[in-house]
Design an enzyme around this catalytic site. Structure first.
Site, PDB file in Angstrom:
ATOM      1  N   ALA A  46       0.894  -1.375   0.068  1.00  0.00           N
ATOM      2  CA  ALA A  46       0.421   0.117  -0.020  1.00  0.00           C
ATOM      3  C   ALA A  46       0.462   1.455  -0.168  1.00  0.00           C
ATOM      4  CB  ALA A  46      -0.608  -0.195   0.970  1.00  0.00           C
ATOM      5  N   VAL A 133      13.953   0.654  17.237  1.00  0.00           N
ATOM      6  CA  VAL A 133      14.731   1.305  18.134  1.00  0.00           C
ATOM      7  C   VAL A 133      16.195   1.395  17.275  1.00  0.00           C
ATOM      8  CG1 VAL A 133      16.430   1.966  20.672  1.00  0.00           C
ATOM      9  CG2 VAL A 133      13.710   1.760  19.677  1.00  0.00           C
ATOM     10  N   GLY A 135      17.682   0.724  14.497  1.00  0.00           N
ATOM     11  CA  GLY A 135      18.177  -0.026  13.314  1.00  0.00           C
ATOM     12  C   GLY A 135      18.247  -1.240  13.216  1.00  0.00           C
ATOM     13  N   GLY A 188      23.478  11.902   3.234  1.00  0.00           N
ATOM     14  CA  GLY A 188      22.044  11.174   2.970  1.00  0.00           C
ATOM     15  C   GLY A 188      22.782  11.281   4.450  1.00  0.00           C
ATOM     16  N   ASP A 202      13.800  12.898  17.836  1.00  0.00           N
ATOM     17  CA  ASP A 202      13.725  10.840  17.559  1.00  0.00           C
ATOM     18  C   ASP A 202      14.076  10.450  18.808  1.00  0.00           C
ATOM     19  OD1 ASP A 202      14.306   8.893  15.265  1.00  0.00           O
ATOM     20  OD2 ASP A 202      16.432   9.234  15.903  1.00  0.00           O
ATOM     21  N   LYS A 206      12.871   7.533  20.874  1.00  0.00           N
ATOM     22  CA  LYS A 206      13.724   5.844  21.212  1.00  0.00           C
ATOM     23  C   LYS A 206      13.423   5.798  22.588  1.00  0.00           C
ATOM     24  CE  LYS A 206      15.498   5.964  16.819  1.00  0.00           C
ATOM     25  NZ  LYS A 206      16.773   6.575  15.698  1.00  0.00           N
ATOM     26  N   GLY A 309      19.792   3.224   7.870  1.00  0.00           N
ATOM     27  CA  GLY A 309      19.725   2.392   6.370  1.00  0.00           C
ATOM     28  C   GLY A 309      18.525   1.558   5.243  1.00  0.00           C
TER      29      GLY A 309
END
Length: 457
Positions: A46, A133, A135, A188, A202, A206, A309
């Site tokens: 979706a 949390v 990655g 990036g 952020d 966490k 990532g």
């Protein structure tokens, strides 16, 4: 050839993480089936715009804008849209249908976690969130399962890769905050609007998740104290390096004893702090994350790795997908979240920490004694004092309450200034903050150029 039953997987969102999850589900179907005992069938993805460009080439027929129809036909729903709405509505819809849900949505969990976990428990579904949390780092499952029989006392975490990259550039390459942030954006690591990262928002989300899990207590996001790195200067970073320390943005979750009531409580907070270069977290460079756990029985544990990532975070998401699929194969209800401890969340003022305070003062007799009196009146004791005087007299390191040298007038008799760097012993945050305010109001202090907490010792 073994025949497997099919488990239908619906994916919500096809950004950098979602597209990698879809790719791996399609490419590694046989391998997943052999691990699970059932085949994972990606029934649809979706998205808001079916024709939007994407990093991964995926079959166009999988895409739809009708998330609700996709959810109602799925055994497992993977939510990677981000944001609060419509993600919250879709996750509730999926849980109420009996589907297990996997999410990496830290903002959603930090804001509406209790509501979502209650919905899952009502129908016997499971909500998984390993990727929310740090990655790719496995931290949620170790806290929830492996350490469930232990008593976790403290967590120190570097859980935002952007801020760690920026502070690392400032430390290693001598860049200013603005230059380091520009480098992060070019590579990036930072969004066009980096406020969520450098403002500490952020990391605070966490911290709320980690504290709730570690202490079996609901810790609302609004009770997490937050400071970002926007006021961290190159001068502070340079001074930390010279002192054998480094500045990191830390998410700290710990058990505390309220000194007024004697009752146990918990704290969750985020702020830039000094840590010794000997501490394991000081060696976390670039955009990596690390979570340092201190527990009663297991002792000190550190979890380290890629904090972001697409393919790295997809690894954590797919680990949850496999766990959910195995539960479907074996059967039985999901495991409810444990928040039964219900400990009070204490204000930042109850936290016990240490300060490093840098003052600009007039270099004349009586100044250090006056500063010492202010600290003593505030109930704060001094561990170290370092005085820097004009270059022609050289730096002087002072121990205890010894009075600094008066120095010599310069520039035609103008009163010379000096810099005092004061390291305090541990004290409650409320007493330390009040003492800083008293110093700022004092006639002997020209300016307070830096205040940093000291953690990790």
């Amino acid at each position: 050839m073994i025949e497997y039953r099919n488990l239908r997987v619906a994916l919500l969102g096809a950004g950098s993480v979602g597209s990698q999850v879809a790719r791996l589900l399609l490419e590694q179907g046989d391998e997943f089936a052999s691990r699970i005992g059932a085949r994972l069938e990606l029934v649809g993805i979706a998205v808001r715009d079916v024709d939007a460009p994407r990093d991964v080439d995926l079959p166009r027929e999988l895409f739809t804008t009708d998330a609700s129809s996709l959810i109602l036909g799925a055994d497992i729903v993977v939510e990677l849209m981000g944001g609060i709405e419509p993600a919250r509505g879709y996750v509730l819809e999926a849980l109420n249908s009996g589907a297990d849900v996997i999410t990496a949505n830290k903002a959603l969990l930090a804001t509406h976690g209790p509501e979502l976990f209650e919905a899952a428990e009502q129908v016997g579904a499971q909500l998984y969130y390993e990727a929310a949390v740090a990655g790719a780092i496995p931290i949620i499952r170790p806290l929830r399962d492996s350490l469930a029989g232990d008593r976790i006392n403290r967590i120190l975490g570097i859980v935002n890769g952007t801020t760690n990259f920026v502070l690392d550039r400032m430390d290693i390459h001598g860049e200013t905050l603005q230059d380091a942030l520009a480098t992060a954006t070019d590579r990036g690591y930072a969004e066009a609007d980096p406020t969520a990262d450098i403002g500490g928002y952020d990391a605070a989300q966490k911290a709320a998740i980690l504290a709730s899990l570690a202490f079996h207590t609901t810790v609302p996001l609004e009770r997490v104290y937050r400071e970002g790195i926007t006021s961290v200067s190159k001068a502070q970073v340079d001074a930390a390096r010279e002192a054998g320390a480094v500045i990191k943005l830390l998410a700290i979750c710990e058990r505390l004893t309220d000194r007024e009531t004697g009752e146990e409580g918990v704290s969750a907070r985020v702020y830039p702090a000094l840590i010794s270069r000997d501490h394991p977290l000081a060696a976390v460079h670039g955009a990596h994350n690390a979570v340092f756990v201190q527990s009663a029985a297991a002792g000190d544990l550190m979890f380290y790795g890629a904090g972001a990532g697409g393919v790295e975070t997809a690894s954590a998401v797919l680990g949850d997908v496999v766990s959910a699929a195995r539960r479907h194969v074996v059967g039985g209800p999901g495991v409810a979240e444990s928040t039964h401890a219900d400990l009070p969340v204490l204000d930042i003022g109850r936290v016990v920490t240490r300060y490093q305070i840098t003052l600009d003062v007039e270099d004349q007799p009586g100044v250090l004694a006056a500063v010492a009196r202010i600290l003593s009146d505030g109930g704060v004791s001094v561990e170290t004092v370092q005085q820097s005087v004009p270059s022609h007299t050289g730096p002087v390191v002072i121990a205890g309450n010894a009075e600094p040298s008066a120095g010599r007038p310069i520039h035609g008799g103008a009163t010379p200034t000096a810099t005092l760097v004061i390291g305090t012993h541990e004290a409650e945050e409320a007493a330390l903050a009040a003492t800083v305010e008293a110093l700022a109001a004092s006639d002997v202090v020209i300016a307070i150029s830096s205040v940093l907490r000291v953690e990790g010792s």
